[in-house]
Design an enzyme around this catalytic site. Structure first.
Site, PDB file in Angstrom:
ATOM      1  N   LYS A  54       0.849  -1.203   0.000  1.00 40.28           N
ATOM      2  CA  LYS A  54       0.000   0.000   0.000  1.00 40.28           C
ATOM      3  C   LYS A  54       0.885   1.252   0.000  1.00 40.28           C
ATOM      4  O   LYS A  54       0.645   2.199  -0.752  1.00 40.28           O
ATOM      5  CB  LYS A  54      -0.926   0.000   1.233  1.00 40.28           C
ATOM      6  N   GLN A  98      -4.399  -1.253   9.589  1.00 36.24           N
ATOM      7  CA  GLN A  98      -4.295  -2.611   9.048  1.00 36.24           C
ATOM      8  C   GLN A  98      -4.876  -3.620  10.049  1.00 36.24           C
ATOM      9  O   GLN A  98      -4.481  -3.650  11.208  1.00 36.24           O
ATOM     10  CB  GLN A  98      -2.815  -2.935   8.746  1.00 36.24           C
ATOM     11  N   ASP A 121     -11.073   2.768   3.651  1.00 33.52           N
ATOM     12  CA  ASP A 121     -11.370   1.327   3.552  1.00 33.52           C
ATOM     13  C   ASP A 121     -12.880   1.081   3.411  1.00 33.52           C
ATOM     14  O   ASP A 121     -13.299   0.003   2.987  1.00 33.52           O
ATOM     15  CB  ASP A 121     -10.894   0.616   4.833  1.00 33.52           C
TER      16      ASP A 121
END
Ligand code: NAD
Length: 302
Positions: A54, A98, A121
């Site tokens: 990422k 994460q 997200d």
């Protein structure tokens, strides 16, 4: 029939090139670039490799990237404080924590603490609600479903009026993609059925599908004879079915398979995504797209 491959690796490059150009243009005009922070707790090897990818992708686009790694013994309160700091930081448009988190931290509390307008997200309940409402309400579609929809659209597969069958009802894939495809509008407007472990006759539902999206995590679950001839098959499943030595690096790597019996499925389907190289490479790309969207929204532009 031999199915046309929908290659995530190729579509990814198209989208990344678009985002790179947009970043340069906006930087020239506003003197700012999209900002993404990735918060990683501990050193879970899979999480480290996802986060690294990422970060590299964000940097390759010219985004501002903050890599905030914390020890696994960080308290929940400290993590919530950290998120609050980034919520208030105007140079940050996207906050990514994460998952999974260590057991002593309540994942739901952490997701809920992220400003919904920086939740790239798309996991915050507010964004799940916005997704359900559809249209202009949608701020950040979750990345894997967004990848699936983008791949269908860019392959020229017609969704309007199509019978879509989604195998799997998870919160991160099955439920959101079903919701996105049933909305009114371009790249959607489909008739959607979700099938799952409680479904009586999986085969008969799959056989009706013009677009079959499989996200069960069961290798070979969908048999080739369950595929309607000419259908578009999106195989989201990523299953480790063994190991092999890479001819490029000499390292031992996982052998991956999807949820669809790929080779024979190619003889029935009109379009199909391979595993690996299908949906997988697209997910991070959509995270970058959401971060750009958040940045533009902070500039007051569309
Ligand atoms: P999950 O385990 O949360 O959900 C799986 C769903 O499939 C469940 O709703 C279950 O009811 C259904 N299911 C399982 N076995 C079934 C069966 N035999 N018959 C009918 N339904 C069945 O999984 P998930 O997080 O949605 O992920 C699904 C798969 O997609 C996994 O292989 C995962 O690794 C993969 N995945 C890939 C990406 C990506 O490529 N970027 C992202 C997310 C998930």
């Amino acid at each position: 029939m031999t199915a046309r491959l929908i290659k995530g690796t190729e579509i990814r490059e198209e989208i990344l090139a678009e985002l790179r150009a947009e970043t340069e243009e906006l930087k020239a005009k506003y003197g700012r670039v999209p900002g993404l922070v990735t918060i990683l707790i501990g050193e879970n090897p899979a999480s480290v490799s996802y986060v690294t990818l990422k970060i590299k992708t964000a940097q390759s686009l010219g985004y501002k990237e903050i890599q905030d790694n914390r020890d696994p013994d960080i308290s929940e309160a400290e993590l919530l404080d950290l998120i609050d700091r980034y919520n208030k930081d105007d140079s940050i448009n996207g906050i990514l924590v994460q998952l999974p988190l260590p057991k002593h931290i309540d994942e739901a509390k952490v997701i809920n603490a992220i400003d919904p307008d920086k939740d790239v997200d798309g996991f915050h309940p507010v964004n799940i609600g916005r997704l359900m409402l559809g249209g202009d309400e949608v701020k950040f579609p979750p990345c894997t479903p967004a990848a699936i929809q983008e791949m269908i659209i860019r392959s020229g597969v017609e969704t309007s009026g199509a019978e879509v069958v989604v195998v799997g009802r998870s919160n991160i894939v099955g439920k959101p993609i079903a919701n996105m495809l049933l909305q009114k509008g371009a790249g959607a407007n489909a008739t959607v059925t979700i099938v799952h472990t409680g479904t009586k006759d999986l085969a008969s539902h799959c056989l009706r599908a013009d677009i079959l999206i499989v996200a069960a995590g069961v290798p070979g679950l969908v048999k080739p004879e369950w595929i309607k001839p000419g259908a578009c098959v999106i195989d989201v499943g990523v299953n480790r079915i063994g190991e092999k030595v890479s001819s490029k690096t000499g390292k031992t790597i996982a052998v991956l398979s999807g949820d669809v019996d790929f080779e024979p499925a190619c003889e029935r389907a009109g379009w199909i995504t391979p595993v690996p190289g299908g949906v997988g490479p697209m997910t991070i790309t959509m995270l970058m797209k959401n971060t750009m969207k958040s940045f533009k929204s902070s500039l007051g532009i569309k």
